[in-house]
Design a protein around this motif. Structure first.
Motif, PDB file in Angstrom:
ATOM      1  N   LEU A   1       3.919   1.409  10.431  1.00  0.00           N
ATOM      2  CA  LEU A   1       3.402   0.685   9.262  1.00  0.00           C
ATOM      3  C   LEU A   1       4.466   0.582   8.175  1.00  0.00           C
ATOM      4  O   LEU A   1       4.585  -0.446   7.497  1.00  0.00           O
ATOM      5  CB  LEU A   1       2.151   1.381   8.729  1.00  0.00           C
TER       6      LEU A   1
ATOM      7  N   ASN B   1      -4.148  -4.583   2.385  1.00  0.00           N
ATOM      8  CA  ASN B   1      -3.002  -5.467   2.162  1.00  0.00           C
ATOM      9  C   ASN B   1      -3.346  -6.953   2.254  1.00  0.00           C
ATOM     10  O   ASN B   1      -2.465  -7.798   2.047  1.00  0.00           O
ATOM     11  CB  ASN B   1      -1.910  -5.173   3.197  1.00  0.00           C
ATOM     12  N   GLN B   2      -4.558  -7.269   2.550  1.00  0.00           N
ATOM     13  CA  GLN B   2      -4.930  -8.660   2.798  1.00  0.00           C
ATOM     14  C   GLN B   2      -4.521  -9.554   1.627  1.00  0.00           C
ATOM     15  O   GLN B   2      -4.873  -9.308   0.473  1.00  0.00           O
ATOM     16  CB  GLN B   2      -6.434  -8.777   3.041  1.00  0.00           C
TER      17      GLN B   2
ATOM     18  N   LEU C   1       4.297  -8.561   2.222  1.00  0.00           N
ATOM     19  CA  LEU C   1       4.797  -7.320   2.785  1.00  0.00           C
ATOM     20  C   LEU C   1       6.041  -6.857   2.047  1.00  0.00           C
ATOM     21  O   LEU C   1       6.766  -7.650   1.447  1.00  0.00           O
ATOM     22  CB  LEU C   1       5.119  -7.512   4.267  1.00  0.00           C
TER      23      LEU C   1
ATOM     24  N   GLN D   1       7.102  -1.940   9.207  1.00  0.00           N
ATOM     25  CA  GLN D   1       6.579  -3.304   9.126  1.00  0.00           C
ATOM     26  C   GLN D   1       6.451  -3.794   7.685  1.00  0.00           C
ATOM     27  O   GLN D   1       6.075  -4.946   7.460  1.00  0.00           O
ATOM     28  CB  GLN D   1       5.203  -3.367   9.807  1.00  0.00           C
TER      29      GLN D   1
ATOM     30  N   SER E   1       0.832  -1.201   0.000  1.00  0.00           N
ATOM     31  CA  SER E   1       0.000   0.000   0.000  1.00  0.00           C
ATOM     32  C   SER E   1       0.862   1.244   0.000  1.00  0.00           C
ATOM     33  O   SER E   1       1.997   1.241   0.502  1.00  0.00           O
ATOM     34  CB  SER E   1      -0.933   0.021   1.211  1.00  0.00           C
TER      35      SER E   1
ATOM     36  N   VAL F   1      -4.555   1.824  10.718  1.00  0.00           N
ATOM     37  CA  VAL F   1      -3.992   0.470  10.740  1.00  0.00           C
ATOM     38  C   VAL F   1      -4.983  -0.518  10.138  1.00  0.00           C
ATOM     39  O   VAL F   1      -4.613  -1.384   9.326  1.00  0.00           O
ATOM     40  CB  VAL F   1      -3.623   0.067  12.181  1.00  0.00           C
ATOM     41  N   LYS F   2      -6.247  -0.393  10.506  1.00  0.00           N
ATOM     42  CA  LYS F   2      -7.279  -1.302   9.989  1.00  0.00           C
ATOM     43  C   LYS F   2      -7.410  -1.173   8.473  1.00  0.00           C
ATOM     44  O   LYS F   2      -7.452  -2.184   7.756  1.00  0.00           O
ATOM     45  CB  LYS F   2      -8.625  -0.999  10.654  1.00  0.00           C
TER      46      LYS F   2
ATOM     47  N   LYS G   1       4.369  -2.588   5.478  1.00  0.00           N
ATOM     48  CA  LYS G   1       2.973  -2.521   5.056  1.00  0.00           C
ATOM     49  C   LYS G   1       2.652  -1.280   4.229  1.00  0.00           C
ATOM     50  O   LYS G   1       1.656  -1.254   3.497  1.00  0.00           O
ATOM     51  CB  LYS G   1       2.050  -2.525   6.282  1.00  0.00           C
TER      52      LYS G   1
ATOM     53  N   VAL H   1      -5.220  -0.078   6.286  1.00  0.00           N
ATOM     54  CA  VAL H   1      -4.022  -0.597   5.615  1.00  0.00           C
ATOM     55  C   VAL H   1      -4.040  -2.123   5.619  1.00  0.00           C
ATOM     56  O   VAL H   1      -3.767  -2.767   4.590  1.00  0.00           O
ATOM     57  CB  VAL H   1      -2.746  -0.054   6.286  1.00  0.00           C
ATOM     58  N   ASN H   2      -4.372  -2.727   6.748  1.00  0.00           N
ATOM     59  CA  ASN H   2      -4.421  -4.193   6.822  1.00  0.00           C
ATOM     60  C   ASN H   2      -5.471  -4.765   5.872  1.00  0.00           C
ATOM     61  O   ASN H   2      -5.245  -5.806   5.238  1.00  0.00           O
ATOM     62  CB  ASN H   2      -4.699  -4.638   8.253  1.00  0.00           C
ATOM     63  N   GLU H   3      -6.612  -4.099   5.767  1.00  0.00           N
ATOM     64  CA  GLU H   3      -7.648  -4.555   4.836  1.00  0.00           C
ATOM     65  C   GLU H   3      -7.166  -4.453   3.388  1.00  0.00           C
ATOM     66  O   GLU H   3      -7.381  -5.370   2.584  1.00  0.00           O
ATOM     67  CB  GLU H   3      -8.918  -3.718   5.031  1.00  0.00           C
TER      68      GLU H   3
END
Length: 287
Positions: A114, A255-256, A260, A117, A87, A248-249, A119, A251-253
């Motif tokens: 982020l 990147n699912q 990484l 990590q 992302s 954070v949520k 991400k 970005v995680n969504e």
């Protein structure tokens, strides 16, 4: 979460929204004034001079010098984090912008985490329009200093220090370049004659002007403008307010299922090296 902490977070979000609204009002007035000025120029100068002015603007879109490691067309973007992260967070900021300061105070630690990590890949556009409406110099000087820090390999650290020490917008503290040089003392390894010379000679002045011209043509009208994978997320993402937890949520969504990034892949700032600024003739400061 205690009521006190919940109230603190609510107040911080409200303050960010109020500062954003005030910034947008100022930007709207600025755009209107620029539009009126443009019409008057066309009427008074005529078509021939208008063409000459446009030609001049086109040529100044290309900076004479860009900080090491910058990317994109004409190297106007400062990257931070792994280039192969799944992302990208695009950030338009003015060093003097109070709403940008509020964003950085609340989100810089989360964004840094982020990125570290793998991400998130940060793309920073350092704009300088606030100087226009009050005949200031601090936005341009601050943007140039950030370019100098990027060139030396310390963009993130210096960027974070600048926003932690951001003066009030109404006080053009950074018109005094020595204040920006003093901030470098808080970044181990950055304080040097090379950095000082880069700041004092406005070495990346043409780059600062080119970044601002690019912002003027972008269609965005206020700072901070924050995009996640090209979609605006500040101050809201759809119906959700932006908060560190929500960022954070989101970005995680996004990147699912994606690998990484690796922190060694074309990271933001180049490895700290000696730059040629000290032996390069000083450029005239851009207005």
């Amino acid at each position: 979460m205690s009521e006190k902490n919940r109230e603190g977070k609510r107040t911080a979000r409200e303050r960010m929204q109020e500062e954003r609204a005030a910034q947008e009002a100022r930007d709207s007035r600025r755009k209107k004034l620029l539009a009126v000025g443009a019409v008057l120029v066309v009427i008074l100068a005529g078509v021939g001079i208008g063409i000459a002015v446009q030609s001049s603007r086109s040529s100044s879109d290309v900076p004479k010098a860009s900080p090491a490691g910058t990317i994109g067309k004409n190297n106007l973007i400062v990257p931070d984090g792994p280039a192969n992260a799944p992302s990208t967070l695009t950030v338009y900021e003015d060093p003097r912008c109070p709403a940008c300061g509020a964003f950085e105070h609340e989100f810089s630690a989360t964004v840094d985490q982020l990125q570290d990590q793998g991400k998130l890949y940060g793309n920073y556009h350092i704009v300088s329009f606030i100087d226009r409406h009050d005949s200031g110099k601090g936005s341009k000087n601050g943007a140039n200093a950030l370019g100098c820090a990027q060139d030396a390999g310390y963009f993130r650290a210096y960027h974070d220090v600048m926003y932690k020490n951001q003066p009030d917008e109404t006080v053009d503290t950074w018109k005094d370049k020595s204040k920006l040089i003093d901030l470098a003392k808080q970044v181990p390894g950055l304080d040097s004659p090379t950095f000082e010379n880069c700041v004092n000679t406005n070495h990346f002045g043409s780059w600062v002007s080119a970044v601002e011209q690019d912002f003027d043509k972008s269609g965005y009208t206020s700072t901070p403008t924050i995009l996640l994978n090209g979609k605006p997320i500040y101050p809201k993402n759809g119906t959700e307010d932006i908060t560190p937890d929500n960022l954070v949520k989101w970005v995680n969504e996004a990147n699912q299922g994606k690998p990484l990034g690796t922190t060694g892949s074309a990271s933001a700032s180049p490895a700290p090296t000696s730059t040629a600024v000290a032996s390069t003739p000083a450029q005239s400061p851009s207005s």
